[in-house]
Motif scaffolding. Structure first.
Motif, PDB file in Angstrom:
ATOM      1  N   LEU A  26       0.804  -1.215   0.000  1.00  0.00           N
ATOM      2  CA  LEU A  26       0.000   0.000   0.000  1.00  0.00           C
ATOM      3  C   LEU A  26       0.841   1.270   0.000  1.00  0.00           C
ATOM      4  CD1 LEU A  26      -2.677  -1.122   2.611  1.00  0.00           C
ATOM      5  CD2 LEU A  26      -2.881  -1.112   0.122  1.00  0.00           C
ATOM      6  N   ILE A  28       2.300   2.846   2.408  1.00  0.00           N
ATOM      7  CA  ILE A  28       1.796   3.781   3.399  1.00  0.00           C
ATOM      8  C   ILE A  28       2.931   4.681   3.894  1.00  0.00           C
ATOM      9  CG2 ILE A  28      -0.085   2.256   4.093  1.00  0.00           C
ATOM     10  CD1 ILE A  28       1.460   1.524   6.558  1.00  0.00           C
ATOM     11  N   ARG A 144     -11.169   4.669  -5.071  1.00  0.00           N
ATOM     12  CA  ARG A 144     -10.388   4.683  -3.846  1.00  0.00           C
ATOM     13  C   ARG A 144      -9.635   3.365  -3.682  1.00  0.00           C
ATOM     14  NH1 ARG A 144     -14.306   5.000   0.003  1.00  0.00           N
ATOM     15  NH2 ARG A 144     -14.978   6.889  -1.016  1.00  0.00           N
ATOM     16  N   ASN A 148      -5.472   2.818  -3.806  1.00  0.00           N
ATOM     17  CA  ASN A 148      -4.718   2.185  -2.721  1.00  0.00           C
ATOM     18  C   ASN A 148      -3.964   0.937  -3.185  1.00  0.00           C
ATOM     19  OD1 ASN A 148      -5.349   4.011  -0.705  1.00  0.00           O
ATOM     20  ND2 ASN A 148      -7.268   2.974  -0.229  1.00  0.00           N
TER      21      ASN A 148
END
Length: 150
Positions: A26, A28, A144, A148
């Motif tokens: 992802l 992040i 969305r 991601n």
């Protein structure tokens, strides 16, 4: 040496591997990673070590995951033909349409072809389903998810 069971160590390693692979997938940020591991209740020193481990290895983990991803065939071209059977020995007046398609695919620099045959009603239903799926991809929820995934 640690006086801990084998299962505990195995689950710890699997959990750490899962944390790093999912975080790398992802991509992040540092803050999101810190928030994710803060919930686990580790000490600040261990949280900093995990963050540094993630930051040092996320690019390498992503490259390994990219190599492990299955290589799916991609579209190259499509040939199609409409066949109509107007009569047979037993039935003098019948109309039996069939659509024959030859789908050319590229996979690992090799070209393959798949021959498919269907009736027009099934083909129209398939087209409607594909158009509905394309419409779903335009919703905010799907956008969305796709964002991601990258």
């Amino acid at each position: 040496k640690l006086n801990v069971g084998v299962d505990t160590i195995q689950h710890g390693v699997e959990g750490l591997a899962y944390l790093l692979t999912e975080s790398s997938k992802l991509m992040i940020s540092e803050i999101d990673f810190q928030d994710s591991i803060h919930v686990l209740g580790f000490s600040d020193e261990l949280n900093k070590s995990l963050l540094q481990l993630y930051l040092d290895n996320r690019k390498e983990i992503r490259s390994i995951l990219g190599e492990l991803a299955p290589r799916l065939p991609s579209y190259h071209s499509l040939e199609w033909r409409l066949d109509v059977q107007l009569a047979s020995r037993s039935l003098r007046q019948q109309i039996k349409p069939a659509v024959t398609m030859k789908l050319h695919l590229n996979q690992n620099e090799d070209q393959t072809a798949q021959v498919l045959q269907t009736d027009p009603a099934t083909l129209l239903h398939l087209i409607q389903q594909l158009e509905q799926a394309l419409g779903e991809m335009k919703t905010n929820h799907c956008r969305r998810i796709v964002r991601n995934m990258k």
